[in-house]
Design a protein around this motif. Structure first.
Motif, PDB file in Angstrom:
ATOM      1  N   LYS A 186       0.840  -1.191   0.000  1.00 33.35           N
ATOM      2  CA  LYS A 186       0.000   0.000   0.000  1.00 33.35           C
ATOM      3  C   LYS A 186       0.877   1.245   0.000  1.00 33.35           C
ATOM      4  N   TYR A 187       0.270   2.362  -0.341  1.00 36.13           N
ATOM      5  CA  TYR A 187       0.935   3.658  -0.216  1.00 36.13           C
ATOM      6  C   TYR A 187       0.145   4.478   0.786  1.00 36.13           C
ATOM      7  N   GLU A 206       0.183   7.984   3.669  1.00 40.31           N
ATOM      8  CA  GLU A 206       0.720   9.263   4.103  1.00 40.31           C
ATOM      9  C   GLU A 206       0.235   9.545   5.513  1.00 40.31           C
ATOM     10  N   GLY A 243      -3.746   4.136  -1.719  1.00 40.29           N
ATOM     11  CA  GLY A 243      -3.745   3.340  -2.937  1.00 40.29           C
ATOM     12  C   GLY A 243      -2.866   2.113  -2.841  1.00 40.29           C
ATOM     13  N   VAL A 248       0.226  -0.384  -4.741  1.00 39.51           N
ATOM     14  CA  VAL A 248       1.395  -0.328  -5.608  1.00 39.51           C
ATOM     15  C   VAL A 248       1.913  -1.747  -5.809  1.00 39.51           C
ATOM     16  N   LEU A 287       0.525   1.466 -10.280  1.00 39.31           N
ATOM     17  CA  LEU A 287       0.018   2.234  -9.147  1.00 39.31           C
ATOM     18  C   LEU A 287      -1.482   2.443  -9.308  1.00 39.31           C
ATOM     19  N   LEU A 305      -3.255   6.654  -6.983  1.00 39.15           N
ATOM     20  CA  LEU A 305      -2.303   7.629  -6.478  1.00 39.15           C
ATOM     21  C   LEU A 305      -2.332   8.883  -7.340  1.00 39.15           C
ATOM     22  N   SER A 306      -2.023  10.011  -6.738  1.00 42.17           N
ATOM     23  CA  SER A 306      -1.891  11.248  -7.484  1.00 42.17           C
ATOM     24  C   SER A 306      -0.522  11.288  -8.151  1.00 42.17           C
ATOM     25  N   GLN A 334       2.275  11.677  -5.618  1.00 37.47           N
ATOM     26  CA  GLN A 334       2.546  10.435  -4.894  1.00 37.47           C
ATOM     27  C   GLN A 334       3.253   9.420  -5.790  1.00 37.47           C
ATOM     28  N   GLU A 335       2.895   9.393  -7.062  1.00 38.07           N
ATOM     29  CA  GLU A 335       3.582   8.494  -7.988  1.00 38.07           C
ATOM     30  C   GLU A 335       5.058   8.852  -8.112  1.00 38.07           C
TER      31      GLU A 335
END
Length: 405
Positions: free
Chosen positions: A165-166, A168, A175, A177, A187, A190-191, A194-195
């Motif tokens: 996962k990603y 923050e 999201g 990954v 991905l 993700l924005s 973030q990517e």
């Protein structure tokens, strides 16, 4: 009487043939060969029986590649075929009741973080971005970096991919990954910021033979979590039931096909680069009868084309069914094959190999012409040596005649 006896013999022989055919039919089908018996015994020992209709993708691809000689090849310099049909509708075999439950994350992962994800409801949409950044990734280094970043960044390790996962501090988990061994990252949700964080801080230090910007590949899709729509893919949008949004095995099955497609884009760009560098050679040979390259340069080009072709057919996983599906439920492999059908992997690999074949034939023609030119030069050298020997012999004969006089 002769005609009658011949007719009698013919009728008797036909009767015997019919008896033999009836005996063969009564005997039943022929015994199974050793390979089939071994395969059934192996399936019985493992407790899993694979459907004979479901064959791995690489068998279909290899069968079509063997038949490519009967199809039209694409000449160097010819424009690439039209883009794949993005508006094609391909249903996906994803049903809430039939899809198995996803594997549980490792004990180090806090289940509360999974529940802290934003609630996904009908109509939720997002981006699926695929990057091909290198020839391969250092799996051990990437594994360590993901664990150092946090337990949620690495949840499952598969033979050919890592899943995590990603998250923050402000937004929590945002999201999914997936990191593939052959240098592709997928991905989900993700924005762009973030990517870039994933690519620069996690993936970049682990790249092996990173690709230049001109050769790197990027593809973008959309996902749509619906309530009353059948799962399908159309217009580069993957539509599945919103209740399956947290089933990571579905995302892995889809991501495998998307990753292979993006890796194939990289190979397509490489062969187009070779074509652009060599497309003037046949024209110059046709106009002037001469070759611009030396024998060494032609040999280097032949080696380059062979290396690129072997990367696609021998060394890469573009033609292989990933090992993930050998232990996953059969429905996951069917889902993967449907996405491969939408991405037209089979047709694109055939076109790519046709391009390699035409390049190889062109370089063989240039090499043969170079060898013939060299042979012709040697023949002229021999001819002139013979002429010189004749003149020397005539001179010696003239000198001898003059001496005797």
């Amino acid at each position: 009487m002769r005609c009658l006896s011949q007719a009698t013999r013919i009728s008797m022989s036909s009767t015997n043939d019919s008896r033999q055919r009836s005996q063969v039919a009564a005997a039943g089908s022929p015994p199974k060969d050793i390979k089939t018996a071994f395969r059934e015994a192996r399936s019985a020992s493992t407790g899993r029986v694979r459907s004979p209709e479901r064959r791995p993708l690489q068998r279909t691809l290899s069968r079509n590649l063997q038949q490519q000689g009967s199809k039209t090849s694409i000449a160097p310099g010819q424009p690439a075929p039209g883009p794949r049909g993005r508006d094609k509708f391909v249903p996906l075999p994803v049903d809430v009741e039939d899809v198995p439950q996803a594997e549980r994350p490792p004990p180090s992962f806090d289940p509360a973080q999974e529940d802290a994800q934003p609630e996904v409801g009908p109509g939720t949409r997002g981006r699926i971005t695929v990057y091909c950044v290198s020839d391969s990734l250092d799996r051990e280094m990437l594994d360590r970096r993901l664990q150092q970043r946090g337990p949620q960044f690495l949840l499952h390790s598969y033979p050919d991919a890592l899943y995590g996962k990603y998250s923050e501090l402000e937004h929590g988990i945002v999201g999914d990954v997936l990191y593939f061994d052959y240098g592709v990252v997928v991905l989900w949700g993700l924005s762009k910021k973030q990517e870039q964080d994933v690519l620069k801080n996690l993936v970049a230090p682990c790249q092996e033979a990173p690709l230049p910007a001109a050769m790197s590949a990027r593809d973008e899709f959309q996902y749509n979590y619906a309530a009353n729509e059948k799962a399908h893919i159309q217009n580069d949008t993957v539509t599945i039931d919103y209740r399956l949004s947290r089933n990571h095995m579905i995302k892995i099955a889809i991501s495998h096909a998307l990753a292979q497609s993006t890796k194939l884009v990289h190979f397509e760009a490489r062969v187009l680069d070779i074509i652009s560098n060599t497309k003037n050679l046949p024209e110059h040979l046709a106009n002037t009868g001469e070759i611009l390259l030396s024998k060494k340069q032609i040999a280097q080009l032949i080696g380059t084309v062979f290396i690129e072709k072997s990367r696609v057919n021998l060394l890469s996983t573009v033609l292989d069914t990933p090992e993930f599906f050998w232990d996953a439920p059969d429905s996951m492999q069917t889902l993967y094959e449907r996405v491969c059908e939408y991405m037209e992997l089979e047709e694109r690999v055939r076109v790519l190999n046709n391009r390699y074949q035409v390049l190889t034939e062109m370089l063989d023609v240039l090499r043969d012409h170079q060898n013939n030119s060299h042979s012709a030069a040697l023949e002229w050298i021999v001819i002139w040596l013979i002429v010189v020997c004749l003149f020397v012999g005539l001179f010696e004969c003239t000198a001898l005649v003059g001496w005797h006089k």
